[in-house]
Design a protein around this motif. Sequence first.
Motif, PDB file in Angstrom:
ATOM      1  N   VAL A  28       0.883  -1.269  -0.017  1.00 28.88           N
ATOM      2  CA  VAL A  28      -0.016  -0.038  -0.185  1.00 28.88           C
ATOM      3  C   VAL A  28       0.950   1.169   0.132  1.00 28.88           C
ATOM      4  O   VAL A  28       1.876   1.503   0.784  1.00 28.88           O
ATOM      5  N   SER A  29       0.752   1.985  -0.729  1.00 29.09           N
ATOM      6  CA  SER A  29       1.048   3.517  -0.827  1.00 29.09           C
ATOM      7  C   SER A  29       0.087   4.428  -0.886  1.00 29.09           C
ATOM      8  O   SER A  29      -0.631   4.466  -1.744  1.00 29.09           O
ATOM      9  N   LEU A  30       0.368   5.691  -0.361  1.00 31.92           N
ATOM     10  CA  LEU A  30      -0.555   6.856  -0.506  1.00 31.92           C
ATOM     11  C   LEU A  30       0.208   8.074   0.035  1.00 31.92           C
ATOM     12  O   LEU A  30       1.290   7.781   0.647  1.00 31.92           O
ATOM     13  N   GLU A  31      -0.359   9.133  -0.408  1.00 33.45           N
ATOM     14  CA  GLU A  31       0.208  10.378   0.365  1.00 33.45           C
ATOM     15  C   GLU A  31      -1.047  11.251   0.680  1.00 33.45           C
ATOM     16  O   GLU A  31      -2.236  11.222   0.112  1.00 33.45           O
ATOM     17  N   LEU A  32      -0.954  12.169   1.693  1.00 32.12           N
ATOM     18  CA  LEU A  32      -2.120  12.967   2.144  1.00 32.12           C
ATOM     19  C   LEU A  32      -1.200  14.097   2.422  1.00 32.12           C
ATOM     20  O   LEU A  32      -0.366  14.513   3.108  1.00 32.12           O
ATOM     21  N   ALA A  33      -2.051  15.381   1.637  1.00 32.90           N
ATOM     22  CA  ALA A  33      -1.389  16.750   1.930  1.00 32.90           C
ATOM     23  C   ALA A  33      -2.023  17.489   2.891  1.00 32.90           C
ATOM     24  O   ALA A  33      -3.126  17.078   3.656  1.00 32.90           O
ATOM     25  N   ALA A  34      -1.346  18.638   3.344  1.00 32.36           N
ATOM     26  CA  ALA A  34      -1.978  19.205   4.349  1.00 32.36           C
ATOM     27  C   ALA A  34      -3.338  19.974   3.870  1.00 32.36           C
ATOM     28  O   ALA A  34      -3.364  20.377   2.772  1.00 32.36           O
ATOM     29  N   GLY A  35      -4.218  20.105   4.768  1.00 32.22           N
ATOM     30  CA  GLY A  35      -5.596  20.538   4.356  1.00 32.22           C
ATOM     31  C   GLY A  35      -6.521  19.673   3.550  1.00 32.22           C
ATOM     32  O   GLY A  35      -7.571  19.954   3.344  1.00 32.22           O
ATOM     33  N   GLU A  36      -5.852  18.376   3.545  1.00 27.04           N
ATOM     34  CA  GLU A  36      -6.755  17.341   2.698  1.00 27.04           C
ATOM     35  C   GLU A  36      -7.581  16.276   3.595  1.00 27.04           C
ATOM     36  O   GLU A  36      -6.825  16.001   4.521  1.00 27.04           O
ATOM     37  N   TRP A  37      -8.605  16.060   3.350  1.00 25.84           N
ATOM     38  CA  TRP A  37      -9.347  15.163   3.961  1.00 25.84           C
ATOM     39  C   TRP A  37      -9.442  14.058   3.279  1.00 25.84           C
ATOM     40  O   TRP A  37     -10.117  13.922   2.137  1.00 25.84           O
ATOM     41  N   LEU A  38      -9.060  12.748   3.580  1.00 28.22           N
ATOM     42  CA  LEU A  38      -9.156  11.560   2.814  1.00 28.22           C
ATOM     43  C   LEU A  38      -9.794  10.599   3.441  1.00 28.22           C
ATOM     44  O   LEU A  38      -9.432  10.361   4.641  1.00 28.22           O
ATOM     45  N   ALA A  39     -10.841  10.052   2.970  1.00 26.76           N
ATOM     46  CA  ALA A  39     -11.740   8.764   3.480  1.00 26.76           C
ATOM     47  C   ALA A  39     -11.136   7.467   3.145  1.00 26.76           C
ATOM     48  O   ALA A  39     -10.880   7.180   1.685  1.00 26.76           O
ATOM     49  N   LEU A  40     -10.868   6.745   4.101  1.00 20.68           N
ATOM     50  CA  LEU A  40     -10.397   5.177   3.563  1.00 20.68           C
ATOM     51  C   LEU A  40     -11.619   4.305   3.668  1.00 20.68           C
ATOM     52  O   LEU A  40     -12.122   4.320   4.983  1.00 20.68           O
ATOM     53  N   THR A  41     -11.997   3.782   2.758  1.00 25.29           N
ATOM     54  CA  THR A  41     -13.381   2.574   2.937  1.00 25.29           C
ATOM     55  C   THR A  41     -12.790   1.329   2.570  1.00 25.29           C
ATOM     56  O   THR A  41     -11.640   1.116   2.102  1.00 25.29           O
ATOM     57  N   GLY A  42     -13.643   0.496   2.662  1.00 26.99           N
ATOM     58  CA  GLY A  42     -13.433  -1.045   2.354  1.00 26.99           C
ATOM     59  C   GLY A  42     -14.136  -2.049   3.638  1.00 26.99           C
ATOM     60  O   GLY A  42     -14.492  -1.471   4.497  1.00 26.99           O
ATOM     61  N   PRO A  43     -14.533  -3.148   2.727  1.00 25.26           N
ATOM     62  CA  PRO A  43     -15.041  -4.065   3.944  1.00 25.26           C
ATOM     63  C   PRO A  43     -14.385  -4.356   5.123  1.00 25.26           C
ATOM     64  O   PRO A  43     -13.160  -4.347   5.261  1.00 25.26           O
ATOM     65  N   SER A  44     -15.011  -4.859   6.156  1.00 24.63           N
ATOM     66  CA  SER A  44     -14.450  -5.282   7.381  1.00 24.63           C
ATOM     67  C   SER A  44     -13.302  -6.431   7.126  1.00 24.63           C
ATOM     68  O   SER A  44     -13.412  -7.144   6.065  1.00 24.63           O
ATOM     69  N   GLY A  45     -12.116  -6.225   7.522  1.00 23.03           N
ATOM     70  CA  GLY A  45     -11.040  -7.249   7.415  1.00 23.03           C
ATOM     71  C   GLY A  45     -10.227  -6.797   6.129  1.00 23.03           C
ATOM     72  O   GLY A  45      -9.157  -7.693   5.656  1.00 23.03           O
ATOM     73  N   SER A  46     -10.503  -5.592   5.568  1.00 25.63           N
ATOM     74  CA  SER A  46      -9.541  -5.393   4.362  1.00 25.63           C
ATOM     75  C   SER A  46      -8.477  -4.770   4.642  1.00 25.63           C
ATOM     76  O   SER A  46      -7.590  -4.704   3.907  1.00 25.63           O
ATOM     77  N   GLY A  47      -8.187  -4.382   5.989  1.00 26.41           N
ATOM     78  CA  GLY A  47      -6.820  -3.866   6.352  1.00 26.41           C
ATOM     79  C   GLY A  47      -6.792  -2.543   6.809  1.00 26.41           C
ATOM     80  O   GLY A  47      -5.711  -1.890   7.106  1.00 26.41           O
ATOM     81  N   LYS A  48      -8.116  -1.968   6.822  1.00 27.04           N
ATOM     82  CA  LYS A  48      -8.107  -0.431   7.189  1.00 27.04           C
ATOM     83  C   LYS A  48      -7.560  -0.135   8.507  1.00 27.04           C
ATOM     84  O   LYS A  48      -6.468   0.934   8.560  1.00 27.04           O
ATOM     85  N   SER A  49      -7.896  -0.851   9.410  1.00 27.81           N
ATOM     86  CA  SER A  49      -7.256  -0.396  10.903  1.00 27.81           C
ATOM     87  C   SER A  49      -5.723  -0.832  10.941  1.00 27.81           C
ATOM     88  O   SER A  49      -4.820  -0.039  11.544  1.00 27.81           O
ATOM     89  N   THR A  50      -5.235  -1.816  10.269  1.00 33.44           N
ATOM     90  CA  THR A  50      -3.922  -1.904  10.135  1.00 33.44           C
ATOM     91  C   THR A  50      -3.099  -0.966   9.502  1.00 33.44           C
ATOM     92  O   THR A  50      -2.009  -0.654   9.857  1.00 33.44           O
ATOM     93  N   LEU A  51      -3.580  -0.532   8.525  1.00 36.20           N
ATOM     94  CA  LEU A  51      -3.068   0.526   7.729  1.00 36.20           C
ATOM     95  C   LEU A  51      -3.083   1.717   8.689  1.00 36.20           C
ATOM     96  O   LEU A  51      -1.870   2.408   8.867  1.00 36.20           O
ATOM     97  N   LEU A  52      -3.897   2.062   9.108  1.00 31.25           N
ATOM     98  CA  LEU A  52      -3.879   3.256  10.192  1.00 31.25           C
ATOM     99  C   LEU A  52      -2.965   3.007  11.278  1.00 31.25           C
ATOM    100  O   LEU A  52      -2.226   4.128  11.525  1.00 31.25           O
ATOM    101  N   ALA A  53      -2.861   1.907  11.768  1.00 26.97           N
ATOM    102  CA  ALA A  53      -1.857   1.536  12.892  1.00 26.97           C
ATOM    103  C   ALA A  53      -0.252   1.871  12.340  1.00 26.97           C
ATOM    104  O   ALA A  53       0.272   2.279  13.238  1.00 26.97           O
ATOM    105  N   CYS A  54      -0.109   1.213  11.108  1.00 27.72           N
ATOM    106  CA  CYS A  54       1.304   1.402  10.483  1.00 27.72           C
ATOM    107  C   CYS A  54       1.372   3.016  10.224  1.00 27.72           C
ATOM    108  O   CYS A  54       2.516   3.530  10.545  1.00 27.72           O
ATOM    109  N   LEU A  55       0.365   3.579   9.965  1.00 32.11           N
ATOM    110  CA  LEU A  55       0.704   5.178   9.648  1.00 32.11           C
ATOM    111  C   LEU A  55       1.037   5.982  10.742  1.00 32.11           C
ATOM    112  O   LEU A  55       1.808   6.986  10.661  1.00 32.11           O
TER     113      LEU A  55
END
Length: 230
Positions: A28-55
């Motif tokens: 997974v690669s991503l960038e988030l700029a200052a002042g930007e609001w990014l929504a991360l979606t996906g089914p349960s178990g898709s890796g969302k919480s794991t990604l947030l924890a790593c970030l």
Amino acid sequence: MTPPAVRAERLFRFFHSGDEEVLALRGVSLELAAGEWLALTGPSGSGKSTLLACLAGLDEPDGGNVWIAGRRITRRPEPARARLRGRHIGMLYQSGNLLEHLTVAQNIRFARRVARQPRDGDDVTDRLASVGLDGYADAPPGELSGGQAVRAALAVALANDPPVIIADEPTGELDEVTERAVLGLLAAHAATGTAVLVASHSRAVARAAHRVLRLRDGHLVDPGEYQGGR
């Protein structure tokens, strides 16, 4: 050139369950700029919480790196990650954001002490007023409604005016009216330059965001852009 508020390059994370290896994140690669609001979606178990924890530096990826405000947070000892997290990231969860034995004001002050960010004077009252909690400084978390608890948690997450807010299903237990109010607060902070990343199943979150990324089986799929709040 100003670095992105958040940058992740080819993050991999795997876990073992018995003899099985489960790949939670797959490059997974991503960038988030200052002042930007990014929504991360996906089914349960898709890796969302794991990604947030790593970030946020709460978990170490097995491959790849993360930079927050131009500073690498991965491959550092936990005390160093904690210092970067405390100074640069405000964390907001669906629940469990507040220490139950402290008042709302004490939770804010504690967050500042943990991040070693003392302030001149005390603006706790103003900070609570900004999230619609006038008069709740001395309230224990157990006396707050669900919506009030999320507002208080947002005040704690913003205690050090971090450049990045990372939130995991922050409105999952709220009614529609309260959800709109919380999203309005997040939008206001994005408008002042704070980078906001929210993982959520909520369509309201996706509509409010500037951009939407979708995770499935640890991959970013069909990133696209959702022209919402701008």
